[in-house]
Write an enzyme that holds these catalytic residues in place. Structure first.
Site, short mmCIF file in Angstrom:
data_model
loop_
_atom_site.label_atom_id
_atom_site.label_comp_id
_atom_site.label_asym_id
_atom_site.label_seq_id
_atom_site.Cartn_x
_atom_site.Cartn_y
_atom_site.Cartn_z
N GLN A 1 -4.69 -5.01 6.71
CA GLN A 1 -5.66 -5.96 6.15
C GLN A 1 -5.62 -7.30 6.88
O GLN A 1 -6.58 -8.08 6.81
CB GLN A 1 -5.39 -6.21 4.66
CG GLN A 1 -5.58 -5.00 3.78
CD GLN A 1 -7.01 -4.49 3.76
OE1 GLN A 1 -7.96 -5.22 3.99
NE2 GLN A 1 -7.16 -3.22 3.46
N LYS B 1 -10.60 -0.45 10.04
CA LYS B 1 -10.72 -1.67 9.22
C LYS B 1 -11.02 -2.89 10.10
O LYS B 1 -11.29 -3.97 9.60
CB LYS B 1 -9.45 -1.89 8.41
CG LYS B 1 -9.30 -0.83 7.32
CD LYS B 1 -8.04 -0.99 6.52
CE LYS B 1 -7.96 0.11 5.47
NZ LYS B 1 -6.71 0.09 4.72
N ASP C 1 2.86 -4.49 8.09
CA ASP C 1 1.67 -3.68 7.90
C ASP C 1 0.49 -4.66 8.04
O ASP C 1 0.25 -5.48 7.16
CB ASP C 1 1.73 -3.04 6.51
CG ASP C 1 0.45 -2.31 6.14
OD1 ASP C 1 -0.54 -2.42 6.89
OD2 ASP C 1 0.44 -1.63 5.10
N HIS D 1 0.87 -1.18 0.00
CA HIS D 1 0.00 0.00 0.00
C HIS D 1 0.91 1.23 0.00
O HIS D 1 2.02 1.18 0.55
CB HIS D 1 -0.83 -0.05 1.29
CG HIS D 1 -1.91 0.97 1.42
ND1 HIS D 1 -1.65 2.28 1.76
CD2 HIS D 1 -3.25 0.87 1.29
CE1 HIS D 1 -2.81 2.94 1.84
NE2 HIS D 1 -3.79 2.11 1.55
N CYS E 1 -4.74 2.58 -3.76
CA CYS E 1 -3.52 3.03 -3.08
C CYS E 1 -2.38 2.05 -3.26
O CYS E 1 -1.55 1.87 -2.35
CB CYS E 1 -3.75 3.28 -1.58
SG CYS E 1 -4.87 4.62 -1.26
#
Ligand SMILES: *Cc1c(COP(=O)(O)O)cnc(C)c1O
Length: 422
Positions: A219, A242, A216, A139, A380
């Site tokens: 997600q 999220k 990261d 991302h 993104c």
């Protein structure tokens, strides 16, 4: 089902009652919305997830019953707000299976968490000629902060490649880890492709060379949960919104020893222990990294989201999601002249695709007319689009409250797009 049953290490998570999607949907008031007279079909969960009533209640209760600033007040409401804010930190700590609540730093979201690490750990340790490794499926939030750092330091950003399915090439990744590499920043799950990366293996390879790794988890956290001690990552960032929590709140986890040695990020209130014009000394962890009045209500709301996930059982929800993904993949792949982008063996519920002869934005606008919320464009992740030589995709991203009926609505919608565009 007990709310005490917090997400322990995955292996010890007990199975719960069978997952009932219709019952779960009752917890999300927005799912009853009608868009242009049609029932909302919300398939944009990778952009932000909807919030259960329990989170909305927690936010309202905070503002109705205990709104005050934290850490400084001696009065009743301030103490209560402080207790709840720190209780939320403890919930995050258990959710991540972190050793210590001092390792949990509240930030605005994954983006701010990654910038924090780049600007503190990165600026301290990365020098001219050094390298920072990211992957080809990051991302923008896990590219640009490292680019800024590399530009400042005259260091190099190195990109680990992937194959046509959207899977990282592990042998190539390992070859990139030269003695020049000072940091690896990697997404655990791709927002554009749905790929689940073999992060444990990559972390092991990096640690053999004493290279720290940031994951990261924006997600990954909502679909897989996270167990930072099992993963052994050095940093882990995710966003509350999220994970079915509010916007404007997120978390950076860091190993205590690393955080202790890092300079502060922003200066201001709360991050200090004493200030004179000559010299300021900094507060202890985690407050050293939390300058200014934090998003107190957001933290409380995130805590409520974690409680909610513990009640429904993230394992159960994930199993249901996998089944829904398999169903959706089969149904969508059967549509003629549709190409799925991202066909990794290990995936979460992200279906990115292109329709031959149709611009993704046109498809998105037509689906919107039918009450179907998907996302179109580069998500993104422009380098991912470049890798697949496309300008963008149509992306349907699933959450555990989506149903097979909604997949059928999407399939019918795509067929209608086909009829118009040929
Ligand atoms: C959404 C997302 C981010 C950025 O999250 P913010 O909430 O916008 O800070 C970073 N990485 C991935 C993989 C994402 O999906």
């Amino acid at each position: 089902m007990s709310s005490e049953n917090v997400l322990a290490p995955a292996s010890s998570r007990a199975p719960k009652a069978p997952f009932d999607v219709w019952k779960v949907r009752e917890d999300f008031p927005i799912l009853k919305t009608r868009i242009r007279g049609k029932p909302l079909v919300y398939l944009d969960n990778a952009a932000t997830a909807q919030k259960p009533q329990a989170v909305l209640d927690a936010l309202e209760r905070f503002y109705l019953e205990e709104c005050a600033n934290i850490h400084r007040g001696v009065h009743f409401l301030s103490e209560r707000a402080t207790v709840d804010h720190e209780a939320a930190r403890a919930k995050v700590q258990r959710f991540l299976n972190a050793k210590d609540a001092r390792e949990i730093i509240f930030v605005r979201g994954a983006t701010e968490g990654i910038n924090l690490v780049a600007q503190t750990y990165g600026r301290k340790h990365v020098e001219a000629g050094d390298e920072v490794v990211v992957s080809a499926m990051e991302h923008h939030s896990n590219i640009v902060p490292w680019q800024i750092l590399c530009e400042e330091k005259n260091a190099r950003l190195v990109v680990a490649p992937m194959n046509d399915q959207g899977e990282l090439l592990l042998d190539k990744f390992e070859k990139l880890m030269s003695p020049r590499v000072k940091f690896v920043a990697l997404t655990q799950v791709s927002n554009a492709l749905g790929t689940i990366n073999p992060v444990q293996e990559i972390i092991r390879m990096a640690h053999q060379r004493e290279i720290p790794v940031l994951l990261d988890g924006a997600q990954a956290a909502p679909h897989l949960g996270a167990n930072v001690r099992e993963l052994d990552c050095d940093f882990y960032a995710f966003s509350g919104h999220k994970l079915f929590g509010p916007t404007g709140i997120g978390v950076l986890y860091g190993k205590a020893a690393l955080l202790e040695a890092m300079p502060p990020y922003q200066g201001g209130g709360d991050m200090i222990s004493s200030v004179t014009f000559e010299k300021t000394t900094y507060n202890s962890l985690p407050f050293k990294f939390e300058a200014g009045t934090p998003n107190i209500a957001g933290a409380v709301g995130l805590g409520a989201a974690i409680d909610y996930l513990n009640r429904i059982g993230l394992e159960n929800a994930a199993a249901y999601e996998r089944e829904l993904l398999a169903y959706a993949t089969e149904r969508i792949s059967a549509i003629p002249r549709l190409r799925l982008i991202g066909t990794a063996r290990e995936k979460v519920g992200v279906l990115s695709f292109v329709l031959e002869g149709v611009h993704p934005h046109d498809a998105g606008a037509m689906l919107d007319q039918q009450g179907i919320a998907i996302r179109t464009g580069h998500h993104c992740a422009q380098p991912v689009m470049e890798r697949f030589k496309i300008s963008g995709t149509i992306r349907a991203s699933l959450a555990f409250y989506n149903t097979k009926d909604e997949i059928e609505a999407l399939v019918a919608g795509i067929k209608e797009v086909r009829e118009v565009f040929g």
